[in-house]
Design a protein around this motif. Structure first.
Motif, PDB file in Angstrom:
ATOM      1  N   ALA A   1       0.722  -1.184  -0.027  1.00 51.55           N
ATOM      2  CA  ALA A   1       0.127   0.010  -0.038  1.00 51.55           C
ATOM      3  C   ALA A   1       1.002   1.296   0.097  1.00 51.55           C
ATOM      4  O   ALA A   1       0.582   1.980  -0.644  1.00 51.55           O
ATOM      5  N   LEU A   2       1.806   1.303   0.693  1.00 52.44           N
ATOM      6  CA  LEU A   2       2.769   2.450   0.845  1.00 52.44           C
ATOM      7  C   LEU A   2       3.513   2.497  -0.324  1.00 52.44           C
ATOM      8  O   LEU A   2       4.083   3.801  -0.781  1.00 52.44           O
ATOM      9  N   GLY A   3       3.950   1.322  -0.914  1.00 47.39           N
ATOM     10  CA  GLY A   3       4.582   1.519  -2.222  1.00 47.39           C
ATOM     11  C   GLY A   3       3.771   2.171  -3.187  1.00 47.39           C
ATOM     12  O   GLY A   3       4.317   2.878  -4.166  1.00 47.39           O
ATOM     13  N   LEU A   4       2.361   1.761  -3.440  1.00 49.53           N
ATOM     14  CA  LEU A   4       1.584   2.243  -4.463  1.00 49.53           C
ATOM     15  C   LEU A   4       1.413   3.751  -4.224  1.00 49.53           C
ATOM     16  O   LEU A   4       1.333   4.442  -5.237  1.00 49.53           O
ATOM     17  N   ASN A   5       1.244   4.238  -2.988  1.00 47.84           N
ATOM     18  CA  ASN A   5       0.967   5.313  -2.762  1.00 47.84           C
ATOM     19  C   ASN A   5       1.994   6.315  -2.919  1.00 47.84           C
ATOM     20  O   ASN A   5       2.119   7.496  -3.609  1.00 47.84           O
ATOM     21  N   ALA A   6       3.226   5.888  -2.455  1.00 43.55           N
ATOM     22  CA  ALA A   6       4.398   6.586  -2.866  1.00 43.55           C
ATOM     23  C   ALA A   6       5.002   6.634  -4.349  1.00 43.55           C
ATOM     24  O   ALA A   6       5.408   7.484  -4.839  1.00 43.55           O
ATOM     25  N   GLY A   7       4.718   5.288  -4.955  1.00 44.12           N
ATOM     26  CA  GLY A   7       5.139   5.088  -6.373  1.00 44.12           C
ATOM     27  C   GLY A   7       4.237   6.052  -7.174  1.00 44.12           C
ATOM     28  O   GLY A   7       4.666   6.666  -8.458  1.00 44.12           O
ATOM     29  N   GLY A   8       2.934   6.093  -6.733  1.00 44.91           N
ATOM     30  CA  GLY A   8       1.992   6.979  -7.695  1.00 44.91           C
ATOM     31  C   GLY A   8       2.278   8.395  -7.589  1.00 44.91           C
ATOM     32  O   GLY A   8       2.268   9.083  -8.430  1.00 44.91           O
TER      33      GLY A   8
ATOM     34  N   TYR B   1      10.385   2.165   3.343  1.00 46.18           N
ATOM     35  CA  TYR B   1       9.365   2.396   3.965  1.00 46.18           C
ATOM     36  C   TYR B   1       8.670   1.122   4.597  1.00 46.18           C
ATOM     37  O   TYR B   1       7.854   1.300   5.704  1.00 46.18           O
ATOM     38  N   LYS B   2       8.594   0.087   3.962  1.00 46.85           N
ATOM     39  CA  LYS B   2       8.478  -1.053   4.539  1.00 46.85           C
ATOM     40  C   LYS B   2       8.813  -1.287   6.019  1.00 46.85           C
ATOM     41  O   LYS B   2       8.036  -2.012   7.218  1.00 46.85           O
ATOM     42  N   MET B   3      10.141  -1.023   6.209  1.00 46.24           N
ATOM     43  CA  MET B   3      10.882  -1.243   7.356  1.00 46.24           C
ATOM     44  C   MET B   3      10.236  -0.614   8.483  1.00 46.24           C
ATOM     45  O   MET B   3      10.286  -0.833   9.728  1.00 46.24           O
ATOM     46  N   ILE B   4       9.804   0.546   8.372  1.00 47.40           N
ATOM     47  CA  ILE B   4       9.302   1.501   9.501  1.00 47.40           C
ATOM     48  C   ILE B   4       8.195   0.858  10.314  1.00 47.40           C
ATOM     49  O   ILE B   4       8.249   0.880  11.427  1.00 47.40           O
TER      50      ILE B   4
ATOM     51  N   LEU C   1      10.124 -10.661   1.484  1.00 44.54           N
ATOM     52  CA  LEU C   1      11.461 -11.126   1.796  1.00 44.54           C
ATOM     53  C   LEU C   1      12.015 -10.472   3.186  1.00 44.54           C
ATOM     54  O   LEU C   1      13.166 -10.902   3.637  1.00 44.54           O
ATOM     55  N   GLY C   2      11.624  -9.470   3.486  1.00 37.91           N
ATOM     56  CA  GLY C   2      11.808  -8.536   4.662  1.00 37.91           C
ATOM     57  C   GLY C   2      12.433  -7.631   4.155  1.00 37.91           C
ATOM     58  O   GLY C   2      13.465  -7.372   3.284  1.00 37.91           O
ATOM     59  N   GLY C   3      12.290  -6.204   4.642  1.00 40.29           N
ATOM     60  CA  GLY C   3      12.576  -4.793   4.188  1.00 40.29           C
ATOM     61  C   GLY C   3      14.292  -4.834   4.213  1.00 40.29           C
ATOM     62  O   GLY C   3      14.965  -4.107   3.409  1.00 40.29           O
ATOM     63  N   ALA C   4      14.783  -5.367   5.441  1.00 41.50           N
ATOM     64  CA  ALA C   4      16.121  -4.900   5.662  1.00 41.50           C
ATOM     65  C   ALA C   4      16.870  -5.799   4.565  1.00 41.50           C
ATOM     66  O   ALA C   4      17.829  -5.193   4.343  1.00 41.50           O
TER      67      ALA C   4
ATOM     68  N   ILE D   1       7.239   8.020  10.140  1.00 40.37           N
ATOM     69  CA  ILE D   1       7.105   8.129   8.614  1.00 40.37           C
ATOM     70  C   ILE D   1       7.310   9.510   8.289  1.00 40.37           C
ATOM     71  O   ILE D   1       7.799   9.897   7.176  1.00 40.37           O
ATOM     72  N   GLY D   2       6.414  10.492   8.637  1.00 38.58           N
ATOM     73  CA  GLY D   2       6.457  11.990   8.442  1.00 38.58           C
ATOM     74  C   GLY D   2       8.017  12.493   8.770  1.00 38.58           C
ATOM     75  O   GLY D   2       8.458  13.156   7.766  1.00 38.58           O
ATOM     76  N   LEU D   3       8.388  12.261  10.091  1.00 40.09           N
ATOM     77  CA  LEU D   3       9.822  12.684  10.371  1.00 40.09           C
ATOM     78  C   LEU D   3      10.910  12.117   9.134  1.00 40.09           C
ATOM     79  O   LEU D   3      11.581  12.733   8.931  1.00 40.09           O
ATOM     80  N   ILE D   4      10.773  10.828   8.981  1.00 42.09           N
ATOM     81  CA  ILE D   4      11.753  10.173   7.945  1.00 42.09           C
ATOM     82  C   ILE D   4      11.617  10.710   6.918  1.00 42.09           C
ATOM     83  O   ILE D   4      12.872  10.994   6.231  1.00 42.09           O
TER      84      ILE D   4
END
Length: 467
Positions: free
Chosen positions: A175-182, A362-365, A311-314, A398-401
């Motif tokens: 979801a965050l990937g779609l939001n940011a990618g878009g 962003y998945k890691m956060i 697979l894991g964000g890290a 997320i906002g700060l980062i």
């Protein structure tokens, strides 16, 4: 304030309406509850996601307006290459700074309400530019216009903070990937439109871009007003920012996000100028290829989030930083041999891997704060309270980062500016980028990948605490 009459969904979520100005407020939201998610959550979350993507997409286009306008600014404007790099740096800096108050605004006004407000605010830099974008305008006015374009950069933080709260842990990466990618795709789209304008009307008509985007800003704001909701749990959360500031992981992830998103936005501003300055490309020749990197980086960002879910964000981030270092080395070698084709390939690979890294970091956060919640549950803490705390802090983080990460774009433009001023080449800047990517890969592996483990929850079950 009355309950809406839209059937079971509104009853289950406790949705109340405050009209078109106040917006719809959802009082009950439990995305981790599988039954709630299937019955109600998925449809509502997706509706908010797509409206959010639309506004963020336009916001990114406005933020990067001046990376396009500088391609139209010929000798008659009296602005040299260093001055053009500084315009990009100015827009990047203001956009990064605004991400902090924009994150607060979600809690203060509600996610839907602030999306509408921040979308409408994009009219300020676009309408203002329409009056001053012409030869003879003082350079200081161009700097002010670039600063106003920073309004478009703030949207990302509020949008990601808001959407993060709508989705369950297992779906946040996608979801965050779609939001940011878009949203990121707005960079490529405005560059494509600029290419069309230059190819059909020449480099003397930059205001045509504004004729396209001013109506689009109105449309996306109206769509957000009618399609989105506010989450009461997010609006009531005024203390999460201070909690996120105290977290060590907020600082570490900010550094990593400088390496991924900072690279993406910095290169987006700089790519065309580097081609013009180092390889003598004309505006049309530069515009013909500059959109390719942001386009691929934007499309692949959701894949980075999906890979991190699987697979894991890290793990994905650590490998990706290594590949970014290799791509920077390709640009260095190409600069030494004067190979435009190899340089363009290396630069585009930097976009691709920055896009994957954007999704995985962003998945890691949220995963980091979920692991902390599971550890607290294992120590006897209430599960619901621990998971709510994780959602609160991760949303603020997320906002700060995102704000700190965007500063990477400023550093990249300043590095190129200094590099070309001192050596008439971008090679010193690329060496600095390469070293930083190696450092980021080491941090990711040492702090997150190497420490992956399972924790025992309060009910005695083992849960994977993978970041």
């Amino acid at each position: 304030m009355t309950a809406t009459a839209e059937g079971p969904t509104d009853t289950e979520t406790g949705t109340v309406s405050r009209g078109i100005v106040g917006g719809r407020w959802i009082q009950h939201w439990e995305p981790e509850d599988a039954g709630f998610w299937e019955r109600t959550g998925r449809a509502v979350a997706n509706r908010n996601l797509w409206a959010s993507i639309f506004v963020e997409h336009v916001g990114f286009s406005v933020w990067t307006l001046w990376s396009v306008f500088v391609l139209f600014m010929g000798p008659e404007y009296g602005v040299d290459a260093a001055g053009k790099f500084f315009l990009g740096a100015t827009a990047t800096l203001v956009g990064a700074i605004l991400r902090v108050p924009y994150t607060f605004a979600v809690a203060r006004f509600g996610g839907r309400n602030w999306t509408v407000i921040s979308g409408a605010m994009l009219l300020i830099p676009t309408i203002a530019a329409a009056f001053v974008l012409q030869p003879g305008t003082p350079y200081s006015v161009f700097v002010l216009m670039a600063a106003l374009a920073g309004f478009g950069g703030g949207n990302f933080a509020s949008s990601m903070t808001n959407i993060n709260a709508f989705f369950p842990e297992g779906r946040k990466g996608t979801a965050l990937g779609l939001n940011a990618g878009g949203g990121n795709l707005g960079v490529a789209v405005i560059q494509l439109i600029a290419l069309l304008v230059i190819a059909t009307s020449g480099a003397g008509h930059p205001k045509i871009l504004l004729a396209v985007y001013i109506p689009l800003i109105v449309v996306c704001s109206v769509v957000a007003a009618f399609s989105m909701d506010n989450l009461a749990s997010v609006s009531n959360d005024k203390g999460a920012f201070s909690l996120a500031l105290k977290e060590r992981d907020t600082g570490i992830m900010s550094v990593l996000y400088i390496g991924t998103f900072g690279s993406f936005i910095g290169y987006s501003f700089a790519f065309g100028l580097v081609l013009q300055t180092q390889f003598g490309r004309t505006p049309l020749q530069a515009a013909t290829v500059t959109f390719i990197g942001p386009l691929l980086g934007s499309f692949i960002r959701p894949i980075g989030g999906w890979m991190a879910d699987k697979l894991g964000g890290a793990k994905v981030s650590a490998v990706n930083f290594g590949l970014m270092a290799v791509s920077a080395l390709v640009c260095i070698l190409a600069s030494g041999t004067g190979s435009l084709a190899l340089f363009t390939l290396g630069f585009i690979l930097l976009f691709v891997f920055s896009g994957i890294g954007n999704g995985s970091t962003y998945k890691m956060i949220p995963a980091i704060f979920r692991r902390q919640a599971l550890e607290r549950i294992g120590e006897g803490a209430d599960r619901a309270a621990a998971m709510l705390h994780a959602r609160r802090v991760s949303g603020a983080a997320i906002g700060l980062i995102s704000a700190v990460g965007a500063l990477g774009g400023l550093l990249i433009n300043l590095a190129f500016r200094q590099s070309f001023a001192a050596t008439k080449s971008g090679v010193p800047a690329f060496w600095a980028f390469l070293a930083f990517y190696v450092v980021c890969a080491g941090i990711t592996w040492a702090v997150y990948q190497r420490q992956t483990s399972s924790v025992r929850t309060g009910d005695g079950q083992l849960a994977l605490a993978r970041v």
